[in-house]
Motif scaffolding. Structure first.
Motif, short mmCIF file in Angstrom:
data_model
loop_
_atom_site.label_atom_id
_atom_site.label_comp_id
_atom_site.label_asym_id
_atom_site.label_seq_id
_atom_site.Cartn_x
_atom_site.Cartn_y
_atom_site.Cartn_z
N GLY A 91 0.80 -1.22 0.00
CA GLY A 91 0.00 0.00 0.00
C GLY A 91 0.83 1.27 0.00
N PHE A 92 0.75 2.03 -1.09
CA PHE A 92 1.41 3.33 -1.17
C PHE A 92 0.38 4.38 -1.55
CE2 PHE A 92 5.05 0.54 -1.40
CZ PHE A 92 5.99 1.21 -0.64
N CYS A 138 4.78 10.92 -2.90
CA CYS A 138 5.14 10.85 -4.32
C CYS A 138 4.24 9.84 -5.04
CB CYS A 138 6.61 10.47 -4.49
SG CYS A 138 7.76 11.80 -4.06
N ALA A 139 3.96 8.72 -4.38
CA ALA A 139 3.05 7.73 -4.96
C ALA A 139 1.64 8.32 -5.07
CB ALA A 139 3.03 6.47 -4.11
N ALA A 140 1.24 9.09 -4.05
CA ALA A 140 -0.07 9.74 -4.09
C ALA A 140 -0.16 10.71 -5.26
CB ALA A 140 -0.33 10.46 -2.76
N ARG A 141 0.92 11.43 -5.52
CA ARG A 141 0.95 12.36 -6.66
C ARG A 141 0.76 11.59 -7.97
NH1 ARG A 141 -0.24 17.10 -7.10
NH2 ARG A 141 1.25 17.87 -5.55
N GLU A 142 1.46 10.49 -8.12
CA GLU A 142 1.37 9.69 -9.34
C GLU A 142 -0.03 9.12 -9.53
OE1 GLU A 142 4.39 6.73 -9.16
OE2 GLU A 142 6.06 8.17 -9.30
N GLN A 143 -0.73 8.88 -8.44
CA GLN A 143 -2.06 8.29 -8.50
C GLN A 143 -3.17 9.35 -8.57
OE1 GLN A 143 -2.26 5.68 -5.05
NE2 GLN A 143 -0.32 4.70 -5.61
N GLY A 144 -2.77 10.63 -8.68
CA GLY A 144 -3.75 11.70 -8.79
C GLY A 144 -4.50 11.99 -7.52
N LEU A 186 -3.27 13.98 -4.89
CA LEU A 186 -2.89 15.24 -4.25
C LEU A 186 -3.33 16.44 -5.07
CD1 LEU A 186 0.75 14.55 -2.98
CD2 LEU A 186 -1.38 14.44 -1.67
N LEU A 187 -3.74 17.48 -4.37
CA LEU A 187 -4.08 18.73 -5.03
C LEU A 187 -2.84 19.33 -5.70
CD1 LEU A 187 -6.37 20.28 -2.26
CD2 LEU A 187 -7.11 19.36 -4.49
N PRO A 188 -3.01 20.09 -6.77
CA PRO A 188 -1.86 20.63 -7.52
C PRO A 188 -0.92 21.48 -6.68
CG PRO A 188 -3.89 20.90 -8.77
CD PRO A 188 -4.31 20.43 -7.41
N GLU A 189 -1.45 22.23 -5.72
CA GLU A 189 -0.61 23.15 -4.95
C GLU A 189 0.19 22.47 -3.83
OE1 GLU A 189 -4.89 23.58 -3.29
OE2 GLU A 189 -3.89 23.20 -5.21
N VAL A 190 -0.01 21.19 -3.62
CA VAL A 190 0.69 20.49 -2.54
C VAL A 190 2.12 20.16 -2.97
CG1 VAL A 190 0.80 18.36 -1.17
CG2 VAL A 190 -1.41 19.52 -1.54
N ASP A 191 3.08 20.51 -2.13
CA ASP A 191 4.48 20.15 -2.35
C ASP A 191 4.79 18.94 -1.48
OD1 ASP A 191 7.47 20.40 -1.26
OD2 ASP A 191 7.39 21.28 -3.27
N GLU A 192 5.19 17.84 -2.10
CA GLU A 192 5.35 16.58 -1.37
C GLU A 192 6.40 16.67 -0.27
OE1 GLU A 192 4.39 15.38 -5.70
OE2 GLU A 192 5.24 17.06 -4.59
N ILE A 212 -5.40 18.57 1.43
CA ILE A 212 -4.31 18.11 0.56
C ILE A 212 -4.77 17.19 -0.56
CG2 ILE A 212 -2.66 18.28 2.46
CD1 ILE A 212 -2.70 15.20 2.64
N ALA A 213 -5.94 16.57 -0.41
CA ALA A 213 -6.34 15.51 -1.34
C ALA A 213 -7.36 15.99 -2.37
CB ALA A 213 -6.94 14.35 -0.57
#
Length: 208
Positions: free
Chosen positions: A76-77, A132-138, A140-146, A188-189
């Protein structure tokens, strides 16, 4: 057959490290002593000083091996994995004395003349991987910096667990984490990411 010296030495070191963690957990760094640790470990002074030369050295060993004291779930990521990791560590704080002592020493390290954020940065890296995995999976909101969010979350979790420890000995930490995530996740999501995250149901009911 006699136990090989090397194996006996490793076993003795592990026994001392566990005893030290128990004493640091119970008394804190200031209240701990080499004599208390020796008694708990049931070792001689010679056996103690063969492995560790001082209380400070023992504290450093417990602190620096924090990541070795836990085995986070590998599956799970993404956001769900991130949330699950925080509840996993909450459980470890009530069940794993080695981990609990290392977390306490990370907070108290100024008492033994140390200022090292390695333990915190290691958790930042773990959370960063999930983000980073959450970003790849769409998720995270665009303005969030991981990277920035990983640092914020470690700080928020640290404060939450310290507050929980003072209030309840970590007994209410899962409920506090539910509250923390209820505020963080909408900020954030994406709707897609939010829909995919589930908080532990039994804990969520208690916190509601």
């Amino acid at each position: 057959m006699a136990e090989p010296k090397q194996e006996r030495a490793v076993r003795t070191r592990d026994t001392i490290l566990t005893a030290a963690a128990e004493i640091f957990d119970e008394y804190g760094y200031s209240g701990a002593s080499i004599n208390k640790i020796m008694t708990r470990a049931n070792v001689t002074q010679g056996g103690m000083y063969f492995h560790f030369k001082s209380k400070r050295e023992l504290a450093q060993a417990v602190l620096t091996h924090q990541q070795e004291f836990v085995d986070p779930p590998a599956e799970g990521f993404g956001l769900q994995g991130l949330v699950d990791l925080t509840f996993f560590t909450a459980h470890q704080l009530t069940s794993n004395v080695l981990f609990r002592a290392s977390v306490r020493l990370a907070v108290e390290q100024g008492e033994f003349g140390q200022r090292d954020d390695t333990a915190y940065q290691e958790w930042v890296e773990q959370l960063y991987v999930h983000l980073c995995a959450a970003r790849e999976q769409g998720e995270l909101l665009p303005e969030v910096d991981e990277r920035e969010l990983a640092n914020v979350l470690v700080g928020a979790y640290t404060g939450t667990q310290i507050f929980s420890n003072v209030a309840s000995g970590h007994a209410d930490l899962p409920e506090r984490l539910v509250s923390m995530w209820r505020y963080f996740l909408p900020a954030i999501a994406t709707p897609h990411g939010l829909a995919r995250v589930e908080l532990p149901a039994h804990v969520a009911r208690l916190a509601a």
